[in-house]
Design a protein around this motif. Structure first.
Motif, mmCIF file in Angstrom:
data_model
loop_
_atom_site.group_PDB
_atom_site.id
_atom_site.type_symbol
_atom_site.label_atom_id
_atom_site.label_comp_id
_atom_site.label_asym_id
_atom_site.label_seq_id
_atom_site.Cartn_x
_atom_site.Cartn_y
_atom_site.Cartn_z
ATOM 1 N N SER A 153 45.505 6.161 -10.768
ATOM 2 C CA SER A 153 46.606 5.437 -10.464
ATOM 3 C C SER A 153 46.647 3.918 -10.370
ATOM 4 O O SER A 153 47.426 3.057 -10.893
ATOM 5 C CB SER A 153 47.449 5.892 -9.128
ATOM 6 N N SER A 154 45.498 3.441 -9.595
ATOM 7 C CA SER A 154 45.295 2.092 -9.617
ATOM 8 C C SER A 154 45.092 1.596 -11.004
ATOM 9 O O SER A 154 45.281 0.252 -11.388
ATOM 10 C CB SER A 154 44.025 1.839 -8.687
ATOM 11 N N ALA A 155 44.102 2.259 -11.811
ATOM 12 C CA ALA A 155 43.736 1.604 -13.231
ATOM 13 C C ALA A 155 44.967 1.590 -13.997
ATOM 14 O O ALA A 155 45.101 0.601 -14.708
ATOM 15 C CB ALA A 155 42.825 2.700 -13.906
ATOM 16 N N PHE A 186 39.141 2.881 -13.632
ATOM 17 C CA PHE A 186 38.823 3.897 -14.558
ATOM 18 C C PHE A 186 37.422 4.594 -14.821
ATOM 19 O O PHE A 186 37.288 5.744 -14.685
ATOM 20 C CB PHE A 186 39.254 3.332 -15.884
ATOM 21 N N ILE A 187 36.375 3.866 -14.629
ATOM 22 C CA ILE A 187 35.153 4.253 -14.701
ATOM 23 C C ILE A 187 34.700 5.171 -13.402
ATOM 24 O O ILE A 187 33.970 6.087 -13.326
ATOM 25 C CB ILE A 187 33.982 3.336 -14.820
ATOM 26 N N ALA A 188 35.398 4.548 -12.295
ATOM 27 C CA ALA A 188 35.191 5.372 -10.998
ATOM 28 C C ALA A 188 35.684 6.840 -11.093
ATOM 29 O O ALA A 188 35.236 7.548 -10.513
ATOM 30 C CB ALA A 188 35.630 4.363 -9.778
ATOM 31 N N ASP A 195 41.145 9.609 -22.687
ATOM 32 C CA ASP A 195 41.518 8.507 -23.689
ATOM 33 C C ASP A 195 42.902 8.600 -23.690
ATOM 34 O O ASP A 195 43.596 7.786 -23.885
ATOM 35 C CB ASP A 195 41.189 9.550 -25.149
ATOM 36 N N ARG A 196 43.658 9.621 -23.317
ATOM 37 C CA ARG A 196 45.163 9.636 -23.103
ATOM 38 C C ARG A 196 45.514 8.482 -22.132
ATOM 39 O O ARG A 196 46.576 7.613 -22.522
ATOM 40 C CB ARG A 196 45.803 11.005 -22.692
ATOM 41 N N LEU A 197 45.046 8.579 -20.861
ATOM 42 C CA LEU A 197 45.144 7.511 -19.640
ATOM 43 C C LEU A 197 44.870 6.173 -20.273
ATOM 44 O O LEU A 197 45.555 5.231 -19.806
ATOM 45 C CB LEU A 197 44.373 7.977 -18.539
ATOM 46 N N ALA A 231 57.786 6.282 -18.736
ATOM 47 C CA ALA A 231 58.752 5.183 -18.087
ATOM 48 C C ALA A 231 57.494 4.211 -17.916
ATOM 49 O O ALA A 231 56.290 4.352 -17.618
ATOM 50 C CB ALA A 231 59.301 5.462 -16.825
ATOM 51 N N ALA A 232 58.175 2.820 -18.126
ATOM 52 C CA ALA A 232 57.034 1.784 -17.543
ATOM 53 C C ALA A 232 56.730 1.829 -16.281
ATOM 54 O O ALA A 232 57.531 2.328 -15.269
ATOM 55 C CB ALA A 232 57.769 0.297 -17.955
ATOM 56 N N GLU A 233 55.428 1.629 -16.156
ATOM 57 C CA GLU A 233 55.053 1.603 -14.564
ATOM 58 C C GLU A 233 55.680 0.473 -13.973
ATOM 59 O O GLU A 233 55.950 -0.394 -14.391
ATOM 60 C CB GLU A 233 53.443 1.195 -14.562
#
Length: 486
Positions: free
Chosen positions: A245-247, A265-267, A300-302, A359-361
Motif C-alpha cells: 500500500s505504501s509503495a 516494494f522490495i520489502a 509486476d501488476r503492482l 481508480a486513482a490513488e
C-alpha cells in the motif's frame, strides 16, 4: 501560436513542470549535454530554460507550434521563485486511464480463470515440466536462470523490477511454445487473498528438480511451502500488505533500503518470499516452486499500477520520477543478463492486467529523510520516524534473514531480506555486500523507549535469534524524521 494553458500559481515539479518537456525536447537537449528529463537537470538549467522559452524572444522550442504559451512561462517562473519545489505526483483520472494505449497481451487474476483457461494453463506448465533440462525452454532451465545453477537474478537494486518483468515474459513465451497454448498468459495471484486451491493441485503444487543442484539440495529436490496459516503469519510479521500500500502512493522511485517506491516494494517482495517459504524463502531454489510465477506476476501488476499512478508508463515519464542515479537506464548499465532486453525497454512493455477499474490513488506522497536546503519542506504533525540499520555485511549471513527492531525488548517492526543461502557465491550479492534495512514507524511507538536491533536467520535455530552484529560489519543506526515537500 501556442495554445493558452492554465496558469498554475503554486506549481511543483512532479505535478506540473515535468510535463513541460516531451521526448523531442529531452533528446534534443541531451545531445547538448543538458538534462531536461529529471528534477535535478531541470532545476540546474531553470534560468536558462526560462530565458530561451519565454516569448516573444525565446528561441526554444524551435518549431512555431511548440512555442511556450505565456501561461506556461509564468507557471515555470512561479516554480523558480518558489524555490523549485519537488512536490508530489497527481494520479491520473479515470478518463485518462481509459484512454491509455491498449496492451498487446492481458494477464488475468488466477481466481477469475474459466475452466478452459485453467486446462490450458495446466497443459502449458505440464508441457514445460516434461521437457529435458537441456532444452533452454524447459521448466528446469528457465527456473535455473533465477537461482541455481545460473544465478543471474538482480535484487535490491534499480534493475530489480525490470529484470523480473523480462524474466516473467520469457517464461510466458516458453509456455506459449507448448502446442495448443499459443495465447496463454501467466495469471497473477493477489497476495492479499489466500492461496487459490488451483495452486495446491498438480502441476502447480510442487516441482521435483531432477538435476543435481549441488549441496545442500542435490538431485531430486522437491519444492515445499508453508500452509495458509504460516503464510498469513509471515505476511503479518513482515507487514507485506502495508508495504504494498505504501509503495503504490510513493511519488519517487527511490532506493532499496532507503526511500521511495523501491524501498517499500522490495520489502514487500522479500517479505512475501519468506512468508511463502521454505523453498520461496531461498533465492537459490525459489523459482522452482510454481507459485513463484504467480507471485511475481502480481508484483509486476503492482509495479505497473504504480507506473500508472505516477504517470511513469513512458521512459520520459519514468525518468522524471528518479532522483540521483539515472545511468542504469542507458548502455552499458541497462543490461539485464542473460536477456537481450534492456532496462529502459521494460518501462513501456505492452503487457497489461485485467482487474477492476483502477481508480486513482487518493493521495500520493513524497517522504524523505533529507532534502536540499533550497527546497521548502514541512514536518507533518504525525511525521513518521525512519530508523535505518546501515551497512549490514550480508555475506556472512547463511540465507534469507530478518532484522527486528525492538523497543524496551518488544519487537515493534520486522523486515525480511531475501538472499541465497551462500551469498558469497552470488555475484550480485558480492557487488551489493553492504545493505540497509529501513523501518518507518509512528514516533509514539518508539520515542522515549530503549531501542535495540537483532538479526535472525529463520531455519538456522542453532545460530540463535541474536546473530552477532559484530560479524556483520558492525552496522550503524541512522534515525530521522521524514520530511515532505511543501
Amino acid at each position: 501560436m501556442p495554445q493558452a494553458e492554465q496558469l498554475v500559481a503554486n506549481p511543483t515539479y512532479m505535478a506540473d513542470i515535468r510535463y513541460f518537456f516531451d521526448t523531442i525536447d529531452i533528446q534534443h537537449m541531451a545531445a547538448k549535454n543538458i538534462d531536461l528529463g529529471s528534477y535535478a537537470g531541470v532545476k540546474k538549467n531553470a534560468l536558462a530554460i526560462y530565458a530561451h522559452t519565454t516569448q516573444p524572444g525565446g528561441d526554444m522550442p524551435p518549431e512555431p507550434d511548440r512555442k511556450w504559451s505565456a501561461e506556461r512561462s509564468q507557471t515555470f517562473r512561479n516554480w523558480i521563485v518558489a524555490g523549485y519545489p519537488m512536490g508530489t505526483a497527481v494520479a491520473p483520472t479515470i478518463a485518462a486511464l481509459a484512454a491509455a494505449a491498449p496492451a498487446e497481451r492481458i494477464r488475468k487474476n488466477i481466481a477469475s480463470l474459466s475452466p478452459a483457461e485453467i486446462e490450458q494453463l495446466k497443459t502449458a506448465f505440464t508441457g514445460l515440466m516434461a521437457r529435458d533440462a537441456s532444452d533452454p525452454t524447459s521448466y528446469a532451465a528457465l527456473a535455473g536462470v533465477h537461482g541455481r545453477p545460473q544465478t543471474w537474478c538482480l535484487h535490491h537494486e534499480d534493475r530489480f523490477n525490470p529484470w523480473h518483468r523480462v524474466y516473467l515474459k520469457a517464461f510466458e513465451d516458453a509456455l506459449r511454445s507448448v502446442p495448443g497454448c499459443q495465447d496463454v498468459t501467466v495469471p497473477y495471484w493477489d497476495i492479499s487473498t489466500p492461496v487459490p486451491d488451483l495452486l495446491k493441485q498438480p502441476p502447480f503444487d510442487s516441482y521435483v528438480v531432477a538435476a543435481d543442484l549441488g549441496p545442500p539440495y542435490g538431485a531430486g529436490y522437491r519444492t515445499t511451502r508453508n500452509d495458509q496459516a504460516g503464510i498469513d503469519a509471515g505476511l503479518a510479521r513482515y507487514s507485506v500488505l502495508q508495504h504494498i500500500s505504501s509503495a503504490l502512493v510513493q511519488t519517487l522511485w527511490g532506493v532499496s533500503g532507503v526511500s521511495g517506491m523501491q524501498d517499500d516494494f522490495i520489502a514487500a517482495h522479500d517479505g512475501g518470499h519468506m512468508s511463502i517459504g521454505p523453498t520461496m524463502a531461498d533465492q537459490n531454489v525459489a523459482s522452482f516452486d510454481p507459485i513463484f510465477w504467480f507471485f511475481h506476476c502480481n508484483l509486476d501488476r503492482l509495479w505497473l499500477r504504480w507506473q500508472v499512478n505516477d504517470s511513469a508508463t513512458t521512459l520520459t515519464g519514468f525518468t522524471s520520477t528518479l532522483e540521483g542515479n539515472t545511468g542504469w537506464l542507458s548502455a552499458p548499465f541497462n543490461a539485464l543478463p542473460p536477456f537481450d532486453t534492456t532496462a529502459d525497454q521494460t518501462i513501456a512493455f505492452g503487457i497489461g492486467y485485467e482487474e477492476p477499474a483502477m481508480a486513482a490513488e487518493a493521495t500520493l506522497v513524497n517522504k524523505l529523510g533529507s532534502i536540499a536546503a533550497a527546497r521548502a519542506f514541512v514536518i507533518p504533525p504525525a511525521a513518521k520516524v525512519s530508523v535505518m540499520v546501515k551497512n549490514i555485511d550480508r555475506l556472512n549471513i547463511p540465507g534469507s534473514f530478518e532484522v527486528n527492531l525492538l523497543a524496551d525488548g518488544e519487537v515493534v517492526a520486522t523486515r525480511a531480506f531475501f538472499q541465497p543461502n551462500a551469498p558469497r557465491d552470488c555475484e550480485n550479492c558480492r557487488k551489493l555486500a553492504l545493505v540497509n534495512v529501513n523501518f518507518q514507524l509512528d514516533a509514539d511507538r518508539i520515542t522515549g523507549r530503549k531501542l535495540t536491533v537483532e538479526v535472525a536467520v529463520p531455519g538456522h535455530e542453532e545460530i540463535g535469534a541474536r546473530f552477532p552484529l559484530s560479524a556483520l560489519g558492525n552496522p550503524t543506526i541512522n534515525a530521522r524524521l521524514l520530511l515532505e515537500d511543501a
